[in-house]
Design a protein around this motif. Structure first.
Motif, PDB file in Angstrom:
ATOM      1  N   ALA A 170      -8.429   7.682   4.161  1.00 42.69           N
ATOM      2  CA  ALA A 170      -8.621   6.446   4.924  1.00 42.69           C
ATOM      3  C   ALA A 170      -9.953   5.762   4.615  1.00 42.69           C
ATOM      4  N   LEU A 171     -10.984   6.534   4.241  1.00 41.22           N
ATOM      5  CA  LEU A 171     -12.298   5.918   4.057  1.00 41.22           C
ATOM      6  C   LEU A 171     -12.320   4.869   2.942  1.00 41.22           C
ATOM      7  N   PRO A 172     -11.829   5.158   1.737  1.00 47.04           N
ATOM      8  CA  PRO A 172     -11.798   4.076   0.734  1.00 47.04           C
ATOM      9  C   PRO A 172     -10.920   2.911   1.152  1.00 47.04           C
ATOM     10  N   ALA A 173      -9.851   3.193   1.901  1.00 46.03           N
ATOM     11  CA  ALA A 173      -9.014   2.097   2.401  1.00 46.03           C
ATOM     12  C   ALA A 173      -9.818   1.203   3.353  1.00 46.03           C
ATOM     13  N   GLN A 174     -10.631   1.816   4.217  1.00 46.46           N
ATOM     14  CA  GLN A 174     -11.453   1.040   5.143  1.00 46.46           C
ATOM     15  C   GLN A 174     -12.424   0.134   4.400  1.00 46.46           C
ATOM     16  N   LYS A 175     -13.009   0.654   3.327  1.00 47.65           N
ATOM     17  CA  LYS A 175     -14.036  -0.090   2.600  1.00 47.65           C
ATOM     18  C   LYS A 175     -13.438  -1.134   1.658  1.00 47.65           C
ATOM     19  N   ILE A 176     -12.245  -0.863   1.118  1.00 50.49           N
ATOM     20  CA  ILE A 176     -11.702  -1.688   0.046  1.00 50.49           C
ATOM     21  C   ILE A 176     -10.656  -2.687   0.522  1.00 50.49           C
ATOM     22  N   ALA A 177      -9.782  -2.271   1.442  1.00 53.15           N
ATOM     23  CA  ALA A 177      -8.652  -3.126   1.823  1.00 53.15           C
ATOM     24  C   ALA A 177      -9.063  -4.530   2.259  1.00 53.15           C
TER      25      ALA A 177
END
Length: 233
Positions: A61-68
Motif C-alpha cells: 500500500a505504501l508505494p500506492a499511497q505515494k504514487i497513485a
C-alpha cells in the motif's frame, strides 16, 4: 487481546478499526522506517504517463499511497494496474485508479494470475528496496520484462519494540522480524504470530515458532487468531 503489530508507521492507520471488529486491540510497533526516494517516484510516474508499461504491479500500500495521486486518471485505458491485496487496491481506487486485485496476498501468484497474457509485456514494479528475485525471474521466465523502481528504502529504527502489557506480537513481514530489536520473548505468555508463510519461515529460521499464521493479510491473521483461541479454550 492486545496485539503488537510490526508495521511501518505509515501503514498502520487502519489496523485499530480492523482489530476491533475481531474483538482485539492493537499497538503499532515499528522496527523499520521508510526512506522515500522522491526522484525515483517521479521517474516512475513519468514513465507510466508515457505508457512505457503494459502493466503496473503494486506490491504494497505504501508505494500506492505515494504514487497513485500522481498518475494520470486515463492511465488504465492502456495499462493494467494490479494490486497485491484489497487494502492496496482501495488506496488506488481512492486516487481514481482502477485496479485489479490478486486472489492471494503473495507476489509469487502475480505471474500465474496474468497467465499467457504476460508474454512480451513490460511490467512496472514500484516497490521497496528489498530484493525479490523470485518475482523478477518468474516474469522473465514467462516472457515478460520486469522494470523495478525501488522508490523507498527500509531502514531499522534501532529502537526496542514496546511490548509492555501486550498479549501477542504479529510480524507482518520477514524483514520486520529480522530487523526487530526484541526483548527476550516469553512465548508462554506472549503469543508469536506471522502474517503469512513467508514471515513464518523467517521466524522459524530465527528460532521463533509462530503459533498463529495468517493468509498474508491482517484480516486473515485475525481470523486465524480467533480460531486458535477457540481451539485452546
Amino acid at each position: 487481546m492486545l496485539l503488537a503489530i510490526t508495521r511501518l508507521a505509515e501503514k498502520g492507520t487502519a489496523d485499530a478499526a480492523l482489530c476491533k471488529q475481531y474483538g482485539h486491540e492493537c499497538r503499532v510497533v515499528s522496527p523499520l522506517r521508510a526512506e522515500i526516494r522522491s526522484s525515483t517516484i517521479q521517474t516512475f510516474v513519468l514513465a507510466a504517463a508515457d505508457h512505457e508499461f503494459d502493466a503496473i504491479f503494486f506490491t504494497s500500500a505504501l508505494p500506492a499511497q505515494k504514487i497513485a495521486p500522481l498518475l494520470p486518471p486515463h492511465l488504465t485505458k492502456t495499462t493494467r494496474v494490479i494490486a497485491i491485496g484489497p487494502q492496496t487496491a482501495k488506496v488506488l481506487h481512492q486516487a481514481g485508479i482502477a485496479a485489479e486485485t490478486l486472489p492471494t496476498f503473495y507476489s509469487r501468484d502475480f505471474v500465474p494470475y496474468l497467465g499467457d497474457w504476460i508474454e512480451g509485456k513490460r511490467i512496472g514494479i514500484p516497490r521497496a528496496d528489498v530484493p525479490n528475485p523470485d518475482l523478477i525471474n518468474a516474469i522473465e521466465d514467462a516472457g515478460g520484462m520486469a522494470f523495478e523502481y525501488r522508490c523507498y528504502g527500509l531502514e531499522p529504527t534501532s529502537e526496542p519494540l514496546n511490548l509492555d502489557d501486550v498479549d501477542a506480537i504479529l510480524f507482518t513481514s520477514a524483514n520486520s522480524y529480522k530487523m526487530a530489536l526484541l526483548p527476550s520473548l516469553d512465548t508462554g505468555s506472549l503469543l508469536p504470530m506471522a502474517i503469512g508463510e513467508v514471515t513464518a519461515d523467517a521466524m522459524r529460521a530465527g528460532g521463533l515458532e509462530p503459533k498463529v499464521i495468517g493468509d498474508g493479510s491482517l484480516e486473515g491473521t485475525l481470523k486465524a487468531l480467533n480460531a486458535y483461541l477457540r481451539s485452546t479454550e
